[in-house]
Design a protein around this motif. Sequence first.
Motif, PDB file in Angstrom:
ATOM      1  N   LEU A  41      11.272 -24.012  82.703  1.00  0.00           N
ATOM      2  CA  LEU A  41      12.518 -23.530  83.288  1.00  0.00           C
ATOM      3  C   LEU A  41      12.267 -22.439  84.320  1.00  0.00           C
ATOM      4  CD1 LEU A  41      15.571 -23.763  83.215  1.00  0.00           C
ATOM      5  CD2 LEU A  41      15.586 -22.044  81.416  1.00  0.00           C
ATOM      6  N   GLN A  42      11.295 -21.614  84.062  1.00  0.00           N
ATOM      7  CA  GLN A  42      10.941 -20.578  85.038  1.00  0.00           C
ATOM      8  C   GLN A  42      10.440 -21.194  86.335  1.00  0.00           C
ATOM      9  OE1 GLN A  42      11.383 -17.242  84.486  1.00  0.00           O
ATOM     10  NE2 GLN A  42      10.866 -16.964  86.650  1.00  0.00           N
ATOM     11  N   GLN A  95      11.599 -22.640  92.015  1.00  0.00           N
ATOM     12  CA  GLN A  95      11.835 -23.662  93.036  1.00  0.00           C
ATOM     13  C   GLN A  95      13.231 -23.541  93.631  1.00  0.00           C
ATOM     14  OE1 GLN A  95      11.015 -27.355  91.062  1.00  0.00           O
ATOM     15  NE2 GLN A  95       8.790 -27.001  90.972  1.00  0.00           N
ATOM     16  N   ALA A  96      14.201 -23.178  92.785  1.00  0.00           N
ATOM     17  CA  ALA A  96      15.562 -22.991  93.290  1.00  0.00           C
ATOM     18  C   ALA A  96      15.632 -21.820  94.259  1.00  0.00           C
ATOM     19  CB  ALA A  96      16.504 -22.774  92.112  1.00  0.00           C
ATOM     20  N   ALA A 137      21.386 -24.489  95.671  1.00  0.00           N
ATOM     21  CA  ALA A 137      20.333 -23.706  95.014  1.00  0.00           C
ATOM     22  C   ALA A 137      20.940 -22.681  94.067  1.00  0.00           C
ATOM     23  CB  ALA A 137      19.463 -23.011  96.050  1.00  0.00           C
ATOM     24  N   GLN A 138      22.062 -22.044  94.485  1.00  0.00           N
ATOM     25  CA  GLN A 138      22.719 -21.084  93.616  1.00  0.00           C
ATOM     26  C   GLN A 138      23.270 -21.769  92.338  1.00  0.00           C
ATOM     27  OE1 GLN A 138      25.649 -19.076  95.992  1.00  0.00           O
ATOM     28  NE2 GLN A 138      24.124 -17.712  96.971  1.00  0.00           N
ATOM     29  N   GLN A 139      23.828 -22.946  92.579  1.00  0.00           N
ATOM     30  CA  GLN A 139      24.334 -23.686  91.431  1.00  0.00           C
ATOM     31  C   GLN A 139      23.187 -24.046  90.460  1.00  0.00           C
ATOM     32  OE1 GLN A 139      26.402 -27.257  92.513  1.00  0.00           O
ATOM     33  NE2 GLN A 139      27.056 -27.699  90.390  1.00  0.00           N
ATOM     34  N   GLN A 183      22.636 -22.785  86.626  1.00  0.00           N
ATOM     35  CA  GLN A 183      22.370 -23.691  85.506  1.00  0.00           C
ATOM     36  C   GLN A 183      21.047 -23.342  84.814  1.00  0.00           C
ATOM     37  OE1 GLN A 183      22.548 -27.571  87.284  1.00  0.00           O
ATOM     38  NE2 GLN A 183      24.805 -27.609  87.359  1.00  0.00           N
ATOM     39  N   ALA A 184      20.093 -22.967  85.653  1.00  0.00           N
ATOM     40  CA  ALA A 184      18.806 -22.589  85.080  1.00  0.00           C
ATOM     41  C   ALA A 184      18.931 -21.323  84.233  1.00  0.00           C
ATOM     42  CB  ALA A 184      17.776 -22.382  86.183  1.00  0.00           C
ATOM     43  N   GLN A 185      19.756 -20.361  84.721  1.00  0.00           N
ATOM     44  CA  GLN A 185      19.959 -19.135  83.949  1.00  0.00           C
ATOM     45  C   GLN A 185      20.658 -19.426  82.618  1.00  0.00           C
ATOM     46  OE1 GLN A 185      18.815 -16.069  84.815  1.00  0.00           O
ATOM     47  NE2 GLN A 185      19.472 -15.425  82.756  1.00  0.00           N
TER      48      GLN A 185
END
Length: 196
Positions: A99-100, A105-106, A120-122, A126-128
Amino acid sequence: MTSAQSPSKQSTTDRGQDGSQGQRHQDESTFARLAISELQRDLQRVEDQARMAQQDAQGSRQLAQHARSAALQAQNQAREAQNQAQQAQGQAQQTQTQLQQVQNQAQQAQGEAQQANQRAQQAQGQAQQAQNQLQQAQNDAQQAQQRAKGAQERADQASQQSQQAEDQAQQAHNQAQQAQTDAGQIRMTVRQLQRA
Protein backbone atom coordinates in the motif's frame (compact mmCIF):
# COMPACT_ATOMS: atom_id res chain seq x y z
CA MET A 1 -7.94 -93.01 112.04
CA THR A 2 -5.95 -90.03 110.95
CA SER A 3 -3.60 -92.03 108.79
CA ALA A 4 -6.56 -93.82 107.12
CA GLN A 5 -8.23 -90.57 105.95
CA SER A 6 -5.09 -88.96 104.59
CA PRO A 7 -5.18 -90.58 101.06
CA SER A 8 -8.81 -89.45 100.55
CA LYS A 9 -8.00 -85.85 101.38
CA GLN A 10 -4.97 -85.92 99.11
CA SER A 11 -7.12 -87.20 96.20
CA THR A 12 -9.70 -84.44 96.76
CA THR A 13 -6.94 -81.83 96.75
CA ASP A 14 -5.51 -83.16 93.47
CA ARG A 15 -8.91 -83.10 91.77
CA GLY A 16 -9.42 -79.49 92.90
CA GLN A 17 -6.08 -78.44 91.47
CA ASP A 18 -6.78 -80.25 88.18
CA GLY A 19 -10.19 -78.55 87.93
CA SER A 20 -8.66 -75.14 88.61
CA GLN A 21 -6.01 -75.64 85.95
CA GLY A 22 -8.63 -76.82 83.46
CA GLN A 23 -10.78 -73.76 84.14
CA ARG A 24 -7.79 -71.45 83.73
CA HIS A 25 -6.84 -73.13 80.45
CA GLN A 26 -10.42 -72.74 79.20
CA ASP A 27 -10.45 -69.06 80.17
CA GLU A 28 -7.18 -68.46 78.39
CA SER A 29 -8.48 -70.22 75.27
CA THR A 30 -11.69 -68.16 75.36
CA PHE A 31 -9.70 -64.93 75.77
CA ALA A 32 -7.44 -65.90 72.85
CA ARG A 33 -10.47 -66.56 70.63
CA LEU A 34 -12.02 -63.23 71.58
CA ALA A 35 -8.73 -61.41 70.93
CA ILE A 36 -8.38 -63.08 67.51
CA SER A 37 -12.00 -62.22 66.64
CA GLU A 38 -11.43 -58.58 67.59
CA LEU A 39 -8.22 -58.53 65.58
CA GLN A 40 -10.06 -59.96 62.57
CA ARG A 41 -12.72 -57.24 62.80
CA ASP A 42 -10.01 -54.56 63.03
CA LEU A 43 -8.26 -56.11 60.05
CA GLN A 44 -11.50 -56.08 58.03
CA ARG A 45 -11.98 -52.39 58.80
CA VAL A 46 -8.40 -51.63 57.77
CA GLU A 47 -8.85 -53.55 54.52
CA ASP A 48 -12.12 -51.73 53.76
CA GLN A 49 -10.52 -48.36 54.45
CA ALA A 50 -7.50 -49.26 52.31
CA ARG A 51 -9.80 -50.38 49.47
CA MET A 52 -11.79 -47.13 49.65
CA ALA A 53 -8.58 -45.08 49.75
CA GLN A 54 -7.28 -46.93 46.70
CA GLN A 55 -10.53 -46.30 44.81
CA ASP A 56 -10.41 -42.59 45.74
CA ALA A 57 -6.78 -42.37 44.65
CA GLN A 58 -7.63 -44.08 41.35
CA GLY A 59 -10.47 -41.63 40.74
CA SER A 60 -8.23 -38.66 41.60
CA ARG A 61 -5.55 -39.93 39.25
CA GLN A 62 -8.06 -40.30 36.40
CA LEU A 63 -9.39 -36.79 37.03
CA ALA A 64 -5.83 -35.43 37.04
CA GLN A 65 -5.11 -37.22 33.76
CA HIS A 66 -8.25 -35.75 32.17
CA ALA A 67 -7.32 -32.29 33.43
CA ARG A 68 -3.81 -32.67 32.05
CA SER A 69 -5.15 -33.76 28.66
CA ALA A 70 -7.49 -30.77 28.59
CA ALA A 71 -4.64 -28.45 29.57
CA LEU A 72 -2.40 -29.87 26.83
CA GLN A 73 -5.20 -29.46 24.30
CA ALA A 74 -5.74 -25.85 25.41
CA GLN A 75 -2.00 -25.29 25.17
CA ASN A 76 -1.91 -26.61 21.61
CA GLN A 77 -4.91 -24.50 20.65
CA ALA A 78 -3.30 -21.41 22.17
CA ARG A 79 -0.08 -22.10 20.27
CA GLU A 80 -2.03 -22.54 17.05
CA ALA A 81 -3.91 -19.28 17.66
CA GLN A 82 -0.62 -17.51 18.30
CA ASN A 83 0.83 -18.84 15.04
CA GLN A 84 -2.25 -17.71 13.14
CA ALA A 85 -2.01 -14.26 14.73
CA GLN A 86 1.64 -14.03 13.72
CA GLN A 87 0.77 -15.03 10.16
CA ALA A 88 -1.99 -12.41 10.06
CA GLN A 89 0.40 -9.78 11.33
CA GLY A 90 2.95 -10.74 8.68
CA GLN A 91 0.34 -10.51 5.95
CA ALA A 92 -0.79 -7.15 7.28
CA GLN A 93 2.80 -5.89 7.20
CA GLN A 94 3.22 -7.11 3.64
CA THR A 95 -0.01 -5.44 2.56
CA GLN A 96 1.04 -2.23 4.27
CA THR A 97 4.29 -2.24 2.31
CA GLN A 98 2.41 -2.76 -0.94
CA LEU A 99 0.00 0.00 0.00
CA GLN A 100 2.87 2.35 0.69
CA GLN A 101 4.16 1.67 -2.79
CA VAL A 102 0.73 2.49 -4.25
CA GLN A 103 0.63 5.71 -2.26
CA ASN A 104 4.07 6.70 -3.57
CA GLN A 105 2.97 5.99 -7.13
CA ALA A 106 -0.12 8.13 -6.59
CA GLN A 107 2.03 11.03 -5.39
CA GLN A 108 4.30 10.62 -8.41
CA ALA A 109 1.31 10.69 -10.75
CA GLN A 110 0.12 13.90 -9.06
CA GLY A 111 3.40 15.61 -9.88
CA GLU A 112 3.37 14.50 -13.52
CA ALA A 113 0.06 16.05 -14.63
CA GLN A 114 -2.58 18.41 -13.29
CA GLN A 115 -5.20 16.52 -15.17
CA ALA A 116 -4.34 13.35 -13.34
CA ASN A 117 -4.26 15.29 -10.10
CA GLN A 118 -7.87 14.55 -9.18
CA ARG A 119 -7.51 10.90 -9.95
CA ALA A 120 -4.26 10.79 -8.00
CA GLN A 121 -5.87 12.54 -5.01
CA GLN A 122 -8.76 10.14 -5.14
CA ALA A 123 -6.39 7.20 -5.29
CA GLN A 124 -4.37 8.69 -2.45
CA GLY A 125 -7.52 9.04 -0.35
CA GLN A 126 -8.44 5.45 -1.03
CA ALA A 127 -4.94 4.39 -0.20
CA GLN A 128 -5.07 6.32 3.08
CA GLN A 129 -8.39 4.72 3.94
CA ALA A 130 -7.02 1.31 3.11
CA GLN A 131 -3.95 2.07 5.19
CA ASN A 132 -6.15 3.00 8.15
CA GLN A 133 -8.08 -0.21 7.75
CA LEU A 134 -4.87 -2.13 7.48
CA GLN A 135 -3.54 -0.42 10.61
CA GLN A 136 -6.69 -1.45 12.41
CA ALA A 137 -6.26 -4.99 11.17
CA GLN A 138 -2.66 -4.97 12.34
CA ASN A 139 -3.74 -3.74 15.78
CA ASP A 140 -6.39 -6.44 15.94
CA ALA A 141 -3.80 -9.05 14.97
CA GLN A 142 -1.45 -7.78 17.67
CA GLN A 143 -4.22 -7.94 20.28
CA ALA A 144 -5.09 -11.45 19.14
CA GLN A 145 -1.45 -12.44 19.51
CA GLN A 146 -1.38 -11.04 23.05
CA ARG A 147 -4.57 -12.91 23.95
CA ALA A 148 -3.15 -16.09 22.46
CA LYS A 149 0.02 -15.60 24.46
CA GLY A 150 -2.02 -15.15 27.65
CA ALA A 151 -4.04 -18.25 26.84
CA GLN A 152 -0.85 -20.23 26.32
CA GLU A 153 0.52 -19.04 29.66
CA ARG A 154 -2.71 -20.07 31.39
CA ALA A 155 -2.58 -23.40 29.60
CA ASP A 156 1.01 -23.92 30.78
CA GLN A 157 -0.04 -23.14 34.34
CA ALA A 158 -3.01 -25.50 34.08
CA SER A 159 -0.68 -28.19 32.74
CA GLN A 160 1.66 -27.77 35.71
CA GLN A 161 -1.25 -27.88 38.18
CA SER A 162 -2.70 -30.99 36.56
CA GLN A 163 0.76 -32.63 36.73
CA GLN A 164 0.95 -31.83 40.44
CA ALA A 165 -2.56 -33.22 40.95
CA GLU A 166 -1.59 -36.38 39.08
CA ASP A 167 1.54 -36.78 41.24
CA GLN A 168 -0.54 -36.36 44.41
CA ALA A 169 -3.08 -38.88 43.17
CA GLN A 170 -0.27 -41.35 42.41
CA GLN A 171 1.14 -40.85 45.90
CA ALA A 172 -2.28 -41.50 47.45
CA HIS A 173 -2.63 -44.59 45.27
CA ASN A 174 0.76 -45.88 46.46
CA GLN A 175 -0.17 -45.25 50.09
CA ALA A 176 -3.45 -47.12 49.64
CA GLN A 177 -1.62 -50.07 48.09
CA GLN A 178 0.85 -50.05 51.02
CA ALA A 179 -2.05 -50.03 53.48
CA GLN A 180 -3.62 -52.99 51.67
CA THR A 181 -0.30 -54.85 51.74
CA ASP A 182 0.06 -54.18 55.48
CA ALA A 183 -3.50 -55.45 56.03
CA GLY A 184 -2.62 -58.65 54.14
CA GLN A 185 0.42 -59.16 56.34
CA ILE A 186 -1.71 -58.65 59.46
CA ARG A 187 -4.27 -61.14 58.15
CA MET A 188 -1.49 -63.70 57.61
CA THR A 189 -0.29 -63.14 61.17
CA VAL A 190 -3.85 -63.65 62.48
CA ARG A 191 -4.12 -66.92 60.56
CA GLN A 192 -0.83 -68.06 62.05
CA LEU A 193 -2.17 -67.22 65.51
CA GLN A 194 -5.35 -69.19 64.79
CA ARG A 195 -3.36 -72.23 63.68
CA ALA A 196 -1.21 -71.92 66.81
